[in-house]
Design a protein around this motif. Structure first.
Motif, PDB file in Angstrom:
ATOM      1  N   ARG A 111       1.011  -1.231   0.146  1.00 43.68           N
ATOM      2  CA  ARG A 111       0.082  -0.049   0.106  1.00 43.68           C
ATOM      3  C   ARG A 111       0.802   1.279  -0.040  1.00 43.68           C
ATOM      4  N   ALA A 112       2.137   1.398   0.890  1.00 40.53           N
ATOM      5  CA  ALA A 112       2.852   2.273   0.760  1.00 40.53           C
ATOM      6  C   ALA A 112       3.671   2.692  -0.378  1.00 40.53           C
ATOM      7  N   ILE A 113       3.923   1.494  -1.127  1.00 37.05           N
ATOM      8  CA  ILE A 113       4.480   1.658  -2.384  1.00 37.05           C
ATOM      9  C   ILE A 113       3.535   2.223  -3.443  1.00 37.05           C
ATOM     10  N   GLU A 114       2.489   1.772  -3.331  1.00 35.49           N
ATOM     11  CA  GLU A 114       1.366   2.188  -4.384  1.00 35.49           C
ATOM     12  C   GLU A 114       1.224   3.683  -4.114  1.00 35.49           C
ATOM     13  N   MET A 115       0.955   4.264  -2.659  1.00 32.80           N
ATOM     14  CA  MET A 115       1.114   5.597  -2.574  1.00 32.80           C
ATOM     15  C   MET A 115       2.007   6.476  -2.861  1.00 32.80           C
ATOM     16  N   GLU A 116       3.068   6.031  -2.878  1.00 34.96           N
ATOM     17  CA  GLU A 116       4.339   6.869  -3.317  1.00 34.96           C
ATOM     18  C   GLU A 116       4.422   6.736  -5.003  1.00 34.96           C
ATOM     19  N   GLN A 117       3.756   5.835  -5.773  1.00 35.14           N
ATOM     20  CA  GLN A 117       3.596   5.860  -7.088  1.00 35.14           C
ATOM     21  C   GLN A 117       2.769   6.953  -7.391  1.00 35.14           C
ATOM     22  N   ASN A 118       1.646   6.921  -6.579  1.00 35.19           N
ATOM     23  CA  ASN A 118       0.490   7.974  -7.001  1.00 35.19           C
ATOM     24  C   ASN A 118       0.639   9.207  -6.201  1.00 35.19           C
ATOM     25  N   GLY A 119       1.735   9.561  -5.572  1.00 33.27           N
ATOM     26  CA  GLY A 119       2.078  10.728  -4.804  1.00 33.27           C
ATOM     27  C   GLY A 119       0.982  11.084  -3.794  1.00 33.27           C
ATOM     28  N   ILE A 120       0.428  10.083  -3.028  1.00 38.91           N
ATOM     29  CA  ILE A 120      -0.624  10.597  -2.071  1.00 38.91           C
ATOM     30  C   ILE A 120      -0.011   9.992  -0.628  1.00 38.91           C
ATOM     31  N   LYS A 121       1.238   9.758  -0.444  1.00 38.37           N
ATOM     32  CA  LYS A 121       1.521   8.861   0.842  1.00 38.37           C
ATOM     33  C   LYS A 121       1.895  10.077   2.048  1.00 38.37           C
ATOM     34  N   GLU A 122       2.139  11.207   1.623  1.00 33.44           N
ATOM     35  CA  GLU A 122       1.995  12.299   2.534  1.00 33.44           C
ATOM     36  C   GLU A 122       0.590  12.584   2.962  1.00 33.44           C
ATOM     37  N   ALA A 123      -0.380  12.609   2.020  1.00 36.07           N
ATOM     38  CA  ALA A 123      -1.573  12.818   2.428  1.00 36.07           C
ATOM     39  C   ALA A 123      -2.226  11.849   3.227  1.00 36.07           C
ATOM     40  N   VAL A 124      -1.898  10.533   3.087  1.00 33.64           N
ATOM     41  CA  VAL A 124      -2.469   9.364   3.799  1.00 33.64           C
ATOM     42  C   VAL A 124      -1.804   9.584   5.163  1.00 33.64           C
ATOM     43  N   GLY A 125      -0.746   9.889   5.320  1.00 32.58           N
ATOM     44  CA  GLY A 125      -0.045   9.833   6.420  1.00 32.58           C
ATOM     45  C   GLY A 125      -0.574  10.990   7.374  1.00 32.58           C
ATOM     46  N   GLN A 126      -1.029  12.057   6.844  1.00 30.43           N
ATOM     47  CA  GLN A 126      -1.609  13.070   7.506  1.00 30.43           C
ATOM     48  C   GLN A 126      -3.105  12.658   8.094  1.00 30.43           C
ATOM     49  N   ILE A 127      -3.815  11.892   7.063  1.00 26.27           N
ATOM     50  CA  ILE A 127      -5.074  11.419   7.657  1.00 26.27           C
ATOM     51  C   ILE A 127      -4.841  10.261   8.819  1.00 26.27           C
ATOM     52  N   PHE A 128      -3.941   9.791   8.722  1.00 19.15           N
ATOM     53  CA  PHE A 128      -3.592   8.668   9.931  1.00 19.15           C
ATOM     54  C   PHE A 128      -3.431   9.456  11.186  1.00 19.15           C
ATOM     55  N   ALA A 129      -2.257  10.734  11.041  1.00 23.21           N
ATOM     56  CA  ALA A 129      -2.255  11.396  12.159  1.00 23.21           C
ATOM     57  C   ALA A 129      -3.373  12.129  12.956  1.00 23.21           C
TER      58      ALA A 129
END
Length: 382
Positions: A332-350
């Motif tokens: 999932r993290a690999i896919e998020m990096e590919q799609n440029g959304i990992k930071e946004a998802v991390g913010q949702i988690f926080a």
């Protein structure tokens, strides 16, 4: 680092690279004099013997469990090369934990007996664990290939108690994953905990893939090695690539992350990830695969929308969570990096107080799954 008032739930993280400084910073964030359990998730880039000793010294008398990761989830979202953690304390929480060694040769009856023993350990304290007040949490060596046997054996002895968990990682090296228990790191081991609480809580599983009509029938496999050599009577990798519509030479983790397969069990879909393609065109999967299984190629839906629905549902069930303990698949993290959304998802988690780690596989009740987020959301004290 994150520090909090003394409450029965404490969480935090550290980016300190020195083991002594990291342990000291975690102590400031996590230590509770009445801790029932402290969990930590650490990058394997730390010198583990030194880190284990530092953590043991920083948390004397505290039941301490941890594992290596393929990435950490802390108070600020996704981090790498760090340590995140959480403490559950009495009187809101009571915990019983046991370690299982040599899990590659683990008979089912031993795991079943451990589950019964751990339920008994809570009952000896005058508690009556059930699905309304208790949940299970499993940490397991992510290279053991034993998650299916272990989780099904444990779950079958728990009555209506649910469990979830994650498989330890090693930063995508796939060489050595380790579990911390009883003061040091262990290989080929797992630790299972039952957590009894007076808090409202809810377990969850979510994935952002749906099955397509494209079918893959496993026609030749070595289940013990999670190895598939033939799909639809053809070379496994070549047929997998053909069904996806990509060149065989393009098969790599970045492709696997967006093109998993799903198997339907009991009316629900469970994701199976491709780990690697071998030179002989066989495929290693991250979950058990047997001959005759019918798989469906999966396609993704919007991951952020999926998470927003999940957290909305959690709030409906228990209110705003004080903590979410999550096991989130590496792919999932690999896919998020590919799609440029990992930071946004991390913010949702926080924003939703999630602590956890990127895994080599996830467990939910009796199933071992991939490309899934499993976890427990814990509400505020009533």
């Amino acid at each position: 680092m994150l520090t909090q008032d003394i409450t029965c739930v404490r969480h935090g993280a550290t980016r300190q690279r020195d083991p002594q400084l990291a342990a000291a910073e975690l102590r400031e964030a996590l230590y509770h004099p009445d801790a029932a359990l402290t969990l930590f998730f650490c990058s394997p880039s730390y010198p583990l013997p030194e880190l284990g000793a530092a953590m043991r010294d920083a948390f004397p008398g505290t039941p301490l469990i941890g594992c290596t990761t393929a990435g950490e989830i802390g108070p600020f979202g996704y981090v790498k090369g760090a340590i995140s953690g959480v403490t559950f304390a009495e009187p809101d929480f009571h915990v019983a934990s046991m370690r299982i060694d040599d899990i590659e040769d683990l008979p089912m009856y031993k795991a079943e007996q451990l589950a019964r023993d751990i339920v008994g350990a809570l009952r000896e304290r005058g508690l009556e664990p059930n699905g309304r007040n208790t949940f299970g949490f499993l940490l397991v060596d992510g290279l053991s290939n034993q998650e299916e046997v272990l989780v099904s054996s444990l779950f079958g002895q728990l009555g209506d108690i649910q469990l979830f968990g994650g498989s330890a990682g090693d930063n995508v090296d796939f060489q050595k994953t380790e579990i911390f228990h009883d003061g040091r790191f262990h290989q080929r081991s797992a630790v299972f905990s039952l957590i009894h609480t007076t808090r409202p809580f809810t377990l969850f599983k979510t994935e952002h893939f749906v099955a397509t009509e494209k079918k893959l029938i496993v026609t030749e496999a070595d289940p013990a090695r999670r190895l598939v050599t033939e799909i639809n009577g053809e070379s496994a990798a070549r047929e997998y690539a053909r069904i996806m519509g990509v060149d065989l030479a393009r098969l790599a983790p970045t492709v696997f992350a967006t093109h998993p397969v799903v198997v339907r069990v009991g009316g629900s879909n469970y994701v199976r990830s491709v780990m690697k393609v071998n030179e002989d065109e066989s495929i290693n999967f991250a979950c058990a695969i047997d001959e005759g299984i019918v798989l469906s190629l999966a396609e993704p839906v919007d991951l952020i929308d999926n998470l927003n629905h999940l957290f909305s549902d959690i709030q409906t069930r228990i209110g705003e969570p004080e903590l979410i303990l999550g096991c989130d698949c590496l792919f999932r993290a690999i896919e998020m990096e590919q799609n440029g959304i990992k930071e946004a998802v991390g913010q949702i988690f926080a924003e939703h107080n999630m602590i956890g780690f990127s895994t080599y596989g996830e467990q939910y009740n009796a199933m071992h799954v991939n490309q899934t987020l499993t976890g427990v959301a814990i509400g505020h004290a009533r």
